[in-house]
Scaffold this motif. Structure first.
Motif, PDB file in Angstrom:
ATOM      1  N   ASP A   1      34.005  38.993  39.081  1.00 32.58           N
ATOM      2  CA  ASP A   1      35.154  39.191  38.190  1.00 32.58           C
ATOM      3  C   ASP A   1      34.743  39.066  36.726  1.00 32.58           C
TER       4      ASP A   1
ATOM      5  N   THR B   1      32.719  42.107  35.761  1.00 37.54           N
ATOM      6  CA  THR B   1      33.586  43.274  35.595  1.00 37.54           C
ATOM      7  C   THR B   1      34.256  43.254  34.226  1.00 37.54           C
ATOM      8  N   GLU B   2      34.719  42.093  33.814  1.00 38.38           N
ATOM      9  CA  GLU B   2      35.344  41.978  32.491  1.00 38.38           C
ATOM     10  C   GLU B   2      34.354  42.332  31.382  1.00 38.38           C
TER      11      GLU B   2
ATOM     12  N   GLU C   1      33.773  46.114  31.388  1.00 41.21           N
ATOM     13  CA  GLU C   1      34.901  46.829  30.792  1.00 41.21           C
ATOM     14  C   GLU C   1      34.907  46.688  29.278  1.00 41.21           C
TER      15      GLU C   1
END
Length: 318
Positions: free
Chosen positions: A91, A94-95, A98
């Protein structure tokens, strides 16, 4: 075993071992003389910490994996707490991805805007006096025929050739990485005040290098979004000549100079003679992981070729 042997066998420094001890990730026994005594279990734990660090999991958050091993499980990620740590790390990654993707998109947008600012196609005031003639194509240009000179290229290994680019960096063509590199190869670009070789317009596939280059400029952001990692133009013209083109046409990518046509010799690329000079025939290579994935040849019309490359990238996603 001593700390130095543990560090050597686990592939870390003694300072790292002491740090793991301070976090109580490893707890060696103390001998009667006060020295620490490390075991095979400690080697395994330290190796696991090192492996997890390489995956981007901070040392402080490796405890669930180590506790899983200490509980007798054969693998450090056999326990629910380990899986939860995986998900947490994913997670966070992924942040970051992005955020980096958004930053990259902004940079590409800024670069594209800067490349187009004040670069009205065909305007002598904006692209250089007299350069408008190089931005348009005569209606009766001869169409090049497919003579099979590029049939051997798909799958061919790129030779370890190093070329200078217009940013004055050495670019090794077989080490461009796993992302697709678009290398469009052309004979030569015209320049205001410089005559083209005699009979240039009558040579199939010769005329059109500047419109082709402008096409790659105008589609640069689209090409990156379609999966191109890098875009290069390549010719036998020297770097100073190409720098003038980069500045005049406000190109957002670098050009490569191969005055010895070493890539033509290394890959068997087609060439032709004009005014006593050996020049590249126009073609484009998609290079990935040191090999030619696809070759465009022959190319016509050159002013629409960047769109052809873009279409291919979109139709063949990785």
């Amino acid at each position: 075993m001593k700390i130095s042997e543990l560090a050597r066998r686990a592939g870390v420094t003694t300072k790292a071992v002491r740090y793991y001890e301070s976090l109580e990730l490893i707890t060696p026994e103390r001998l009667s003389n006060g020295y620490r005594n490390y075991t095979e279990d400690d080697v395994r734990l330290v190796r696991e910490i090192r492996t997890l660090q390489r995956l981007g999991i901070p040392v402080e958050r490796t405890r669930p994996f180590l506790e899983c091993l200490a509980a007798g499980r054969p693998y450090a990620d056999d326990c629910p707490a380990s899986l939860a740590s995986y998900r947490e790390a994913i997670d966070e990654l992924t942040e970051r991805i992005e955020a980096l993707t958004a930053r990259r998109a902004t940079l590409i947008g800024n670069l594209n805007a800067a490349a187009h600012r004040g670069s009205g196609v065909g305007s002598p005031e904006e692209t250089g006096r007299g350069s408008g003639e190089y931005l348009t194509l005569p209606a009766d240009l001869p169409v090049p025929e497919d003579d099979g000179a590029a049939d051997q290229l798909p799958g061919a290994k790129v030779p370890p050739i190093v070329l200078r680019n217009t940013a004055d960096k050495a670019i090794r063509l077989d080490a461009l990485g796993p992302r697709r590199a678009v290398i469009y190869i052309y004979p030569l670009t015209g320049r205001p005040g410089t005559d083209l070789p005699e009979g240039w317009n009558s040579i199939p596939g010769a005329r059109g290098c500047t419109p082709e280059t402008c096409g790659f400029r105008d589609h640069f952001q689209d090409l990156l979004e379609a999966g191109a990692g890098r875009v290069f133009g390549l010719s036998s013209q020297d770097t100073d000549y190409q720098n003038e083109v980069v500045e005049r046409l406000r190109l957002p990518f670098d050009m490569l100079s191969d005055p010895a046509l070493s890539l033509a010799d290394g890959l068997g690329l087609p060439t032709f003679e004009a005014d006593g000079r050996r020049l590249f025939k126009r073609l484009t290579l998609i290079v990935r992981d040191g090999a030619v994935e696809h070759a465009f040849y022959p190319i016509f019309p050159p002013n629409e070729h960047a769109q052809q490359v873009l279409t291919w990238l979109r139709e063949h996603p990785l």
